[in-house]
Design a protein around this motif. Structure first.
Motif, PDB file in Angstrom:
ATOM      1  N   LYS A   1      55.233  22.473  69.172  1.00 45.62           N
ATOM      2  CA  LYS A   1      55.605  21.638  70.306  1.00 45.62           C
ATOM      3  C   LYS A   1      54.948  22.160  71.573  1.00 45.62           C
ATOM      4  O   LYS A   1      54.833  23.373  71.770  1.00 45.62           O
ATOM      5  CB  LYS A   1      57.128  21.621  70.479  1.00 45.62           C
ATOM      6  CG  LYS A   1      57.865  20.824  69.422  1.00 45.62           C
ATOM      7  CD  LYS A   1      59.354  20.767  69.733  1.00 45.62           C
ATOM      8  CE  LYS A   1      60.088  19.916  68.700  1.00 45.62           C
ATOM      9  NZ  LYS A   1      61.555  19.868  68.985  1.00 45.62           N
ATOM     10  N   SER A   2      54.500  21.248  72.409  1.00 44.25           N
ATOM     11  CA  SER A   2      53.989  21.615  73.729  1.00 44.25           C
ATOM     12  C   SER A   2      55.135  21.538  74.736  1.00 44.25           C
ATOM     13  O   SER A   2      55.996  20.671  74.637  1.00 44.25           O
ATOM     14  CB  SER A   2      52.869  20.669  74.168  1.00 44.25           C
ATOM     15  OG  SER A   2      51.782  20.723  73.293  1.00 44.25           O
ATOM     16  N   ASP A   3      55.117  22.434  75.683  1.00 50.76           N
ATOM     17  CA  ASP A   3      56.105  22.413  76.759  1.00 50.76           C
ATOM     18  C   ASP A   3      55.357  22.319  78.089  1.00 50.76           C
ATOM     19  O   ASP A   3      54.868  23.331  78.597  1.00 50.76           O
ATOM     20  CB  ASP A   3      56.970  23.669  76.724  1.00 50.76           C
ATOM     21  CG  ASP A   3      58.080  23.644  77.772  1.00 50.76           C
ATOM     22  OD1 ASP A   3      58.084  22.721  78.602  1.00 50.76           O
ATOM     23  OD2 ASP A   3      58.940  24.542  77.751  1.00 50.76           O
ATOM     24  N   PRO A   4      55.246  21.128  78.659  1.00 49.71           N
ATOM     25  CA  PRO A   4      54.493  20.958  79.903  1.00 49.71           C
ATOM     26  C   PRO A   4      55.047  21.769  81.071  1.00 49.71           C
ATOM     27  O   PRO A   4      54.340  21.993  82.052  1.00 49.71           O
ATOM     28  CB  PRO A   4      54.608  19.449  80.183  1.00 49.71           C
ATOM     29  CG  PRO A   4      54.927  18.833  78.875  1.00 49.71           C
ATOM     30  CD  PRO A   4      55.768  19.845  78.149  1.00 49.71           C
ATOM     31  N   GLU A   5      56.310  22.209  80.953  1.00 56.95           N
ATOM     32  CA  GLU A   5      56.915  22.972  82.042  1.00 56.95           C
ATOM     33  C   GLU A   5      56.551  24.451  81.995  1.00 56.95           C
ATOM     34  O   GLU A   5      56.752  25.172  82.975  1.00 56.95           O
ATOM     35  CB  GLU A   5      58.439  22.815  81.997  1.00 56.95           C
ATOM     36  CG  GLU A   5      58.923  21.377  82.154  1.00 56.95           C
ATOM     37  CD  GLU A   5      58.402  20.731  83.427  1.00 56.95           C
ATOM     38  OE1 GLU A   5      58.437  21.382  84.490  1.00 56.95           O
ATOM     39  OE2 GLU A   5      57.937  19.575  83.360  1.00 56.95           O
ATOM     40  N   LEU A   6      56.017  24.903  80.857  1.00 55.42           N
ATOM     41  CA  LEU A   6      55.632  26.307  80.756  1.00 55.42           C
ATOM     42  C   LEU A   6      54.424  26.600  81.644  1.00 55.42           C
ATOM     43  O   LEU A   6      53.504  25.792  81.723  1.00 55.42           O
ATOM     44  CB  LEU A   6      55.251  26.660  79.315  1.00 55.42           C
ATOM     45  CG  LEU A   6      56.315  27.155  78.350  1.00 55.42           C
ATOM     46  CD1 LEU A   6      55.663  27.502  77.019  1.00 55.42           C
ATOM     47  CD2 LEU A   6      57.072  28.356  78.886  1.00 55.42           C
ATOM     48  N   PRO A   7      54.399  27.753  82.301  1.00 62.50           N
ATOM     49  CA  PRO A   7      53.180  28.160  83.003  1.00 62.50           C
ATOM     50  C   PRO A   7      52.001  28.219  82.039  1.00 62.50           C
ATOM     51  O   PRO A   7      52.173  28.491  80.838  1.00 62.50           O
ATOM     52  CB  PRO A   7      53.530  29.545  83.546  1.00 62.50           C
ATOM     53  CG  PRO A   7      55.012  29.557  83.632  1.00 62.50           C
ATOM     54  CD  PRO A   7      55.494  28.705  82.485  1.00 62.50           C
TER      55      PRO A   7
ATOM     56  N   LEU B   1      49.922  17.579  81.431  1.00 61.63           N
ATOM     57  CA  LEU B   1      50.037  19.045  81.457  1.00 61.63           C
ATOM     58  C   LEU B   1      49.754  19.522  82.885  1.00 61.63           C
ATOM     59  O   LEU B   1      48.747  20.183  83.143  1.00 61.63           O
ATOM     60  CB  LEU B   1      49.045  19.691  80.479  1.00 61.63           C
ATOM     61  CG  LEU B   1      49.316  19.540  78.989  1.00 61.63           C
ATOM     62  CD1 LEU B   1      48.130  20.069  78.183  1.00 61.63           C
ATOM     63  CD2 LEU B   1      50.593  20.282  78.585  1.00 61.63           C
ATOM     64  N   PRO B   2      50.627  19.192  83.818  1.00 60.95           N
ATOM     65  CA  PRO B   2      50.334  19.461  85.230  1.00 60.95           C
ATOM     66  C   PRO B   2      50.090  20.932  85.559  1.00 60.95           C
ATOM     67  O   PRO B   2      49.359  21.232  86.503  1.00 60.95           O
ATOM     68  CB  PRO B   2      51.579  18.928  85.962  1.00 60.95           C
ATOM     69  CG  PRO B   2      52.645  18.839  84.914  1.00 60.95           C
ATOM     70  CD  PRO B   2      51.941  18.555  83.630  1.00 60.95           C
ATOM     71  N   ARG B   3      50.652  21.848  84.779  1.00 59.20           N
ATOM     72  CA  ARG B   3      50.482  23.269  85.081  1.00 59.20           C
ATOM     73  C   ARG B   3      49.166  23.822  84.525  1.00 59.20           C
ATOM     74  O   ARG B   3      48.860  24.996  84.712  1.00 59.20           O
ATOM     75  CB  ARG B   3      51.681  24.068  84.574  1.00 59.20           C
ATOM     76  CG  ARG B   3      53.003  23.540  85.148  1.00 59.20           C
ATOM     77  CD  ARG B   3      54.177  24.429  84.896  1.00 59.20           C
ATOM     78  NE  ARG B   3      54.196  25.560  85.814  1.00 59.20           N
ATOM     79  CZ  ARG B   3      55.239  26.368  85.973  1.00 59.20           C
ATOM     80  NH1 ARG B   3      56.357  26.144  85.301  1.00 59.20           N
ATOM     81  NH2 ARG B   3      55.181  27.386  86.800  1.00 59.20           N
ATOM     82  N   TRP B   4      48.397  22.953  83.828  1.00 65.20           N
ATOM     83  CA  TRP B   4      47.065  23.326  83.360  1.00 65.20           C
ATOM     84  C   TRP B   4      45.976  22.838  84.324  1.00 65.20           C
ATOM     85  O   TRP B   4      44.839  23.299  84.250  1.00 65.20           O
ATOM     86  CB  TRP B   4      46.805  22.715  81.979  1.00 65.20           C
ATOM     87  CG  TRP B   4      47.542  23.360  80.852  1.00 65.20           C
ATOM     88  CD1 TRP B   4      48.885  23.539  80.742  1.00 65.20           C
ATOM     89  CD2 TRP B   4      46.965  23.895  79.657  1.00 65.20           C
ATOM     90  NE1 TRP B   4      49.184  24.145  79.548  1.00 65.20           N
ATOM     91  CE2 TRP B   4      48.030  24.370  78.865  1.00 65.20           C
ATOM     92  CE3 TRP B   4      45.657  23.997  79.176  1.00 65.20           C
ATOM     93  CZ2 TRP B   4      47.821  24.958  77.617  1.00 65.20           C
ATOM     94  CZ3 TRP B   4      45.448  24.574  77.931  1.00 65.20           C
ATOM     95  CH2 TRP B   4      46.519  25.059  77.163  1.00 65.20           C
ATOM     96  N   ALA B   5      46.302  21.906  85.187  1.00 69.71           N
ATOM     97  CA  ALA B   5      45.295  21.315  86.074  1.00 69.71           C
ATOM     98  C   ALA B   5      44.671  22.377  86.971  1.00 69.71           C
ATOM     99  O   ALA B   5      45.355  23.232  87.540  1.00 69.71           O
ATOM    100  CB  ALA B   5      45.926  20.223  86.927  1.00 69.71           C
TER     101      ALA B   5
END
Length: 320
Positions: free
Chosen positions: A32-38, A88-92
């Motif tokens: 599972k991906s967690d978009p909230e993770l750093p 994945l906003p924290r990857w941008a």
């Protein structure tokens, strides 16, 4: 034996696959991906999954020649940087290639996920033998990877192929994820079809869709397909509208790039002939020339594995 790993990173799921030296897929895993993770923490989680994949396949890290990673957003290929990442906003803004090489200790290639899937279908799937191919994925959104003259075409900044945001209508009633109402994605994605049905229901249109889904708010593309096959008028209206949007987008692709092959995949491809017979019929009405000088429309062959296979192929076939 030299092996490569392909990683297909998504907003809800990340898949990993191991290809041997003959490019055969020998093992795969998913998490599972967690978009909230750093970014760094999610990269650590992927590294743990990578070690588990290698262990299960009986392959040591020393046999790994490289890692390819497909990303959901605009990727500046030469820099290895993910420019935009709505899911994945924290990857941008992160240099994924650099960080992955440092974390995994092997060469890494990063690219857009639709580009990776396009490369897989071109090299090993439905697009084999084509010269100029478009791979279109229709699911939550509408994406596209382009193979021109036998090579991936990314444009100057990694944004080529975004056909989901081609303007195909001036009378849209439901917005695209980008906020506009004119996009092919608003008409033709699974989300777009479901949103259209919800709006029409709110206007008083009758349908079996709320009963099928357990409430109007829960309607998805799967319910649209089921109701349309049963002859529900609103569901068929949503399918016809989606077909019109895709046919217009494909018309634009043909006019602009004159591709000889179009391969379609993604979750909405599961509609099969219900949707794509309509798309093809309308496309040929818009582009009669394509009957004599055809653009073949073919379903993808590699299914859900296209992303991981293509990401791994990036290591050997696409150099930064």
């Amino acid at each position: 034996m030299a092996c490569t790993v392909g990683i297909d990173v998504g907003g809800t799921k990340t898949a990993l696959g191991l290809l041997d030296e003959s490019c055969a897929l020998v093992a795969k895993r998913a998490m599972k991906s967690d978009p909230e993770l750093p970014f760094s923490e999610m990269l650590d989680a992927i590294a743990t999954e990578l070690d588990a994949l290698l262990y299960e396949a009986g392959v040591s890290r020393s046999a790994l020649s490289g890692v390819g990673i497909g990303l959901p957003g605009h990727v500046h290929f030469r820099k290895g940087m993910l420019l935009t990442a709505p899911n994945l906003p924290r990857w941008a803004g992160k240099n994924v290639r650099q960080a992955t090489e440092a974390r995994f200790g092997v060469p890494c290639v990063a690219d857009n996920d639709a580009n990776a899937a396009a490369l897989a279908e071109f090299a090993m799937g439905a697009g084999r033998g084509s010269g100029n191919m478009a791979y279109v994925t229709v699911s939550t959104g509408v994406g596209c990877g382009l193979i021109l003259n036998g090579r991936l075409f990314r444009g100057s900044y990694g944004a080529a192929g975004e056909i989901g945001h081609l303007f195909v209508t001036d009378s849209g009633i439901n917005p695209c994820g980008c906020g506009r109402k004119s996009c092919a994605e608003a008409m033709s994605s699974g989300t777009g079809m479901a949103n259209y049905a919800k709006i029409r229901l709110a206007e008083g249109e009758k349908s079996v869709l709320p009963e099928l889904a357990g409430g109007a708010a829960r309607i998805t593309a799967r319910h649209i397909a089921e109701a349309a096959r049963a002859g529900d008028a609103l569901a068929l209206e949503a399918v016809d509208r989606a077909a019109e949007g895709l046919a217009r987008a494909f018309y634009n692709l043909y006019q602009l790039l004159n591709c000889d092959t179009l391969v379609y995949g993604g979750g909405v491809a599961g509609f099969g002939s219900l949707l794509f017979d309509r798309v093809e019929r309308r496309f040929f009405e818009l582009m009669p020339m394509a009957r004599e000088y055809p653009m073949r429309m073919l379903p993808a062959k590699l299914g859900g594995d296209a992303g991981i296979i293509g990401a791994a192929l990036l290591v050997s076939r696409e150099k930064t």
